[in-house]
Design a protein around this motif. Structure first.
Motif, mmCIF file in Angstrom:
data_model
loop_
_atom_site.group_PDB
_atom_site.id
_atom_site.type_symbol
_atom_site.label_atom_id
_atom_site.label_comp_id
_atom_site.label_asym_id
_atom_site.label_seq_id
_atom_site.Cartn_x
_atom_site.Cartn_y
_atom_site.Cartn_z
ATOM 1 N N ALA A 34 0.817 -1.216 0.000
ATOM 2 C CA ALA A 34 0.000 0.000 0.000
ATOM 3 C C ALA A 34 0.851 1.266 0.000
ATOM 4 O O ALA A 34 0.446 2.277 -0.576
ATOM 5 N N TYR A 66 0.992 9.004 4.717
ATOM 6 C CA TYR A 66 -0.274 8.448 4.241
ATOM 7 C C TYR A 66 -0.802 7.396 5.219
ATOM 8 O O TYR A 66 -0.032 6.630 5.808
ATOM 9 N N TYR A 68 -3.677 4.296 5.255
ATOM 10 C CA TYR A 68 -4.566 3.475 4.431
ATOM 11 C C TYR A 68 -5.426 2.574 5.311
ATOM 12 O O TYR A 68 -5.003 2.141 6.385
ATOM 13 N N ALA A 85 -6.621 -1.858 -0.402
ATOM 14 C CA ALA A 85 -6.255 -0.787 0.519
ATOM 15 C C ALA A 85 -6.867 0.514 0.009
ATOM 16 O O ALA A 85 -6.809 0.815 -1.187
ATOM 17 N N LEU A 87 -7.116 4.735 0.612
ATOM 18 C CA LEU A 87 -6.497 5.892 1.258
ATOM 19 C C LEU A 87 -7.517 6.573 2.168
ATOM 20 O O LEU A 87 -8.578 6.997 1.728
#
Length: 302
Positions: A34, A66, A68, A85, A87
């Motif tokens: 991811a 980030y 996820y 995955a 976001l």
């Protein structure tokens, strides 16, 4: 269980015990690439699955900032698949720690995610009002609050919500600082009007509790246990008043001799703890591989 790798991969691991019940065999049952940066933290978050039902979901954070959601990782109907995955949100800087809780905002229950970055800042994130969301946004979060994790700027290494203690939040830094916060949850609406969002109130500031990065934080009832740096100590703090209850030297140190003939006492950080109230002992693991079992009265090396 799940683990995050430096490559950005999030993997699910199966543990199978042998017939004698004395040995485990571990194997990776699935994974998802991811992230493009190192996975720094994993957390379980109350959320809404693909079928619209509420449940626990796996979230992962990385050094790229980030976060996820892995919607099928804890879903038995989908064989705990890691093939997807989504976001959830992104931050301006690297995220090093992640935790979550659930609060009642009046009209509905909402999940709160807290993240810690490399500049000592902690951020609260929550989902938008469900009335304003469509199905594709059920995993998304928006920021609502920013606080400083310590009096000194430092990377936020660990954080934890203490759910059985009215949602206290514990944040720790690489300077050895520990802060205990109270999460105040306001009603989302009052008389048809929106009111305040959840807020964090600083309750106790334990600056320099350890001589380096805090790597373990857990609670046993009203007692918070922390360890970090290279002091080899586990420190117990009373969550009711912020007072230090006890400090245990779990790593007494090893004397090392330099080439100039001088000797130094080198200690190792405690990186893992398991506490068993039923059996009356605590097991600690130090970074140098030392494993010890501590009775509530005496210590027994393993």
């Amino acid at each position: 269980f799940f683990m995050g790798l430096a490559s950005g991969r999030v993997a699910a691991v199966n543990a199978t015990i042998d017939e004698c019940g004395r040995k485990y065999t571990f194997s990776i049952s699935g994974f998802h690439d991811a992230h493009e940066n190192e996975v720094t933290s994993l957390a379980f978050v109350n959320g809404v699955g693909n079928d619209g039902e509420s449940g626990i979901l796996l979230y992962s954070a990385c050094g790229g900032g980030y976060v996820y959601c892995h919607p099928n990782a804890l879903c038995p109907e989908r064989n705990f698949s890691m093939d997807k995955a989504i976001l959830a949100f992104s931050s301006n800087g690297a995220i090093f720690s992640l935790t979550s809780t659930t609060v009642d905002t009046g009209d509905y229950s909402s999940s709160i995610i807290c993240t810690g970055d490399g500049e000592g800042k902690i951020r609260l994130w929550t989902r938008p009002d469900p009335a304003l969301c469509n199905g594709s946004e059920t995993h998304c979060f928006v920021p609502i609050l920013v606080k400083q994790a310590g009096t000194r700027t430092g990377l936020v290494t660990r954080m934890k919500f203490v759910h059985n203690h009215n949602d206290l939040l514990v944040t720790c830094t690489n300077n050895g600082d520990v802060r205990i916060w109270k999460l105040h949850c306001c009603n989302k609406r009052s008389g048809g009007k929106k009111v305040g969002k959840p807020q964090l109130e600083l309750k106790y500031d334990k600056m320099g509790l350890h001589n380096g990065a805090v790597e373990v934080v857990m609670n046993v009832g009203d007692m918070l246990l922390t360890s970090g740096g290279n002091d080899g100590r586990v420190v117990g703090v009373d969550l009711n008043n912020g007072l230090i209850l006890q400090s245990i030297d779990c790593h007494t140190g090893e004397r090392l001799q330099h080439s100039d003939g001088n000797t130094i006492l080198a200690k190792s950080c405690v990186v893992g703890m398991i506490v068993s109230g039923k059996e009356g002992h605590m097991t600690t693991l130090c970074r140098d591989g030392l494993l010890q079992r501590w009775s509530f009265v005496v210590r027994t090396p393993i």
